[in-house]
Every structure is written in C-alpha cells, then in structure tokens.
Design a protein around this motif. Structure first.
Motif, PDB file in Angstrom:
ATOM      1  N   THR A   1       0.856  -1.184   0.000  1.00 57.65           N
ATOM      2  CA  THR A   1       0.000   0.000   0.000  1.00 57.65           C
ATOM      3  C   THR A   1       0.889   1.230   0.000  1.00 57.65           C
ATOM      4  N   VAL A   2       0.668   2.107  -0.986  1.00 58.89           N
ATOM      5  CA  VAL A   2       1.406   3.359  -1.059  1.00 58.89           C
ATOM      6  C   VAL A   2       0.441   4.508  -0.805  1.00 58.89           C
ATOM      7  N   VAL A   3       0.995   5.622  -0.362  1.00 60.31           N
ATOM      8  CA  VAL A   3       0.197   6.810  -0.078  1.00 60.31           C
ATOM      9  C   VAL A   3       0.707   7.948  -0.958  1.00 60.31           C
ATOM     10  N   ILE A   4      -0.196   8.548  -1.693  1.00 60.74           N
ATOM     11  CA  ILE A   4       0.135   9.740  -2.465  1.00 60.74           C
ATOM     12  C   ILE A   4      -0.518  10.903  -1.739  1.00 60.74           C
ATOM     13  N   GLN A   5       0.329  11.698  -1.056  1.00 66.67           N
ATOM     14  CA  GLN A   5      -0.214  12.790  -0.252  1.00 66.67           C
ATOM     15  C   GLN A   5       0.744  13.967  -0.205  1.00 66.67           C
ATOM     16  N   HIS A   6       1.623  13.991   0.770  1.00 62.59           N
ATOM     17  CA  HIS A   6       2.463  15.169   0.989  1.00 62.59           C
ATOM     18  C   HIS A   6       3.616  15.277   0.006  1.00 62.59           C
ATOM     19  N   TRP A   7       4.329  14.167  -0.197  1.00 62.19           N
ATOM     20  CA  TRP A   7       5.482  14.208  -1.084  1.00 62.19           C
ATOM     21  C   TRP A   7       5.391  13.088  -2.096  1.00 62.19           C
ATOM     22  N   TYR A   8       5.352  13.461  -3.339  1.00 62.30           N
ATOM     23  CA  TYR A   8       5.455  12.523  -4.452  1.00 62.30           C
ATOM     24  C   TYR A   8       6.063  13.319  -5.602  1.00 62.30           C
ATOM     25  N   ASP A   9       6.660  12.613  -6.528  1.00 65.27           N
ATOM     26  CA  ASP A   9       7.327  13.301  -7.626  1.00 65.27           C
ATOM     27  C   ASP A   9       7.176  12.473  -8.894  1.00 65.27           C
ATOM     28  N   GLY A  10       7.224  13.151 -10.017  1.00 65.43           N
ATOM     29  CA  GLY A  10       7.255  12.482 -11.307  1.00 65.43           C
ATOM     30  C   GLY A  10       6.028  11.652 -11.627  1.00 65.43           C
ATOM     31  N   LEU A  11       4.865  12.073 -11.173  1.00 65.35           N
ATOM     32  CA  LEU A  11       3.642  11.329 -11.488  1.00 65.35           C
ATOM     33  C   LEU A  11       3.413  11.379 -12.992  1.00 65.35           C
ATOM     34  N   GLU A  12       3.384  10.215 -13.610  1.00 64.69           N
ATOM     35  CA  GLU A  12       3.150  10.111 -15.046  1.00 64.69           C
ATOM     36  C   GLU A  12       2.072   9.063 -15.284  1.00 64.69           C
ATOM     37  N   VAL A  13       0.952   9.488 -15.818  1.00 63.04           N
ATOM     38  CA  VAL A  13      -0.214   8.634 -16.009  1.00 63.04           C
ATOM     39  C   VAL A  13      -0.289   8.211 -17.473  1.00 63.04           C
ATOM     40  N   THR A  14      -0.425   6.898 -17.697  1.00 59.84           N
ATOM     41  CA  THR A  14      -0.542   6.367 -19.055  1.00 59.84           C
ATOM     42  C   THR A  14      -1.844   5.584 -19.164  1.00 59.84           C
ATOM     43  N   ASP A  15      -2.096   5.017 -20.326  1.00 59.40           N
ATOM     44  CA  ASP A  15      -3.307   4.220 -20.531  1.00 59.40           C
ATOM     45  C   ASP A  15      -3.286   2.903 -19.764  1.00 59.40           C
ATOM     46  N   ASP A  16      -2.091   2.408 -19.426  1.00 59.13           N
ATOM     47  CA  ASP A  16      -1.983   1.101 -18.787  1.00 59.13           C
ATOM     48  C   ASP A  16      -1.649   1.144 -17.306  1.00 59.13           C
ATOM     49  N   GLY A  17      -1.146   2.291 -16.824  1.00 59.51           N
ATOM     50  CA  GLY A  17      -0.754   2.386 -15.424  1.00 59.51           C
ATOM     51  C   GLY A  17      -0.167   3.755 -15.143  1.00 59.51           C
ATOM     52  N   PHE A  18       0.505   3.867 -14.020  1.00 61.80           N
ATOM     53  CA  PHE A  18       1.112   5.157 -13.680  1.00 61.80           C
ATOM     54  C   PHE A  18       2.454   4.937 -13.010  1.00 61.80           C
TER      55      PHE A  18
END
Length: 153
Positions: free
Chosen positions: A63-80
């Motif tokens: 389980t990961v949490v995307i909240q305070h610090w995340y970087d390089g979020l890249e969303v594609t058709d198959d995943g992220f």
C-alpha cells in the motif's frame, strides 16, 4: 460474440478508467484540498516495477500513499509511474491499473476494491461483479466489504 454481457469485466474497466482520470487530473493540477490516496497493489504483477528491496519487503502486495510528497507522477493508458519517499529514500514505482487491489481517498470517504481474480479468468461473474465500494478504513485493510448490490433498492 458471447451470449452474455460480462458486467464484471466492464465494471473493472470503468473503475480503472476512473482511477486513470483522477490520477491524470492530479498529474496536471496537483492534489486539491485535503485529497490523498491509499493505493494497494499486487507486487507480483508482471508489469509492476519497484526496487528489489521493496519487492523483498512486500512480496505479495503493498500500500502506497500519495499525499504530501510525491514526484514524477506520469499517467498512461496502462498504469502510472510515481516516485515516493521510503525512509528518506526516493524510489520510482510503476503500477499497472490491473495490479491495483484498492484505491481509497479518505478525505471524501471514497474507496474501490477489486477482487484478486483477473478479468480474463472471470468467465461467469454471477451476481457479484468483483468490484466493491469500501470505506477508507476498510479498503487498505481486509475488513468488511460493501458490495455494490447493497446500494440497490
């Protein structure tokens, strides 16, 4: 052409599309307000990419949490793809939508849970379509699942 409508597979595809749209909006504009996500995924999925030490620590799911610090979020058709901080160690991850088991935004009490069987193996979905709505506390943990059927009148 099949002689039945595979509602379970269609529902899974629609809910994964919803996750893609939400993450795409976060990629473009950042997390609004108090929104944040708990995402549990299958680390054994063949397309999931994570550091060996993370795979060793979480051999089946994580389980990961995307909240305070995340970087390089890249969303594609198959995943992220996203880089998250694990004990002051930034680590890149790639999570295919098919590997996601739960997606929760506790700020608005929204949660999705996907059954562990693959869409291709779901020959006879029956009355349970394999997608459930959970409260935020339930989705990251194995607790009572509220089926979509419970919302029908």
């Amino acid at each position: 052409m099949s002689d039945t409508i595979d509602y379970g597979r269609l529902m899974h595809r629609a809910m994964r599309g919803l996750i893609q749209e939400v993450l795409g909006d976060v990629q473009a504009h950042g997390l609004p307000g108090a929104h944040h996500f708990f995402i549990t995924f299958d680390t054994t999925h063949p397309e999931a990419q994570l550091a060996d030490w993370l795979r060793d620590r979480y051999p089946t799911e994580m389980t990961v949490v995307i909240q305070h610090w995340y970087d390089g979020l890249e969303v594609t058709d198959d995943g992220f793809a996203v880089t998250l901080n694990f004990g002051d160690s930034p680590e890149p991850l790639y999570i295919p939508y098919d590997a996601i088991q739960t997606f929760v935004d506790p700020s608005v009490e929204f949660g999705l849970r996907f059954d562990s069987h693959s869409d291709e193996e779901d020959d006879d979905p029956g009355p349970d379509d394999g997608t459930s709505l959970d409260t935020p506390e339930e989705a990251p943990h194995d607790a009572e699942v509220v089926s979509l059927d419970s919302f029908r009148k």
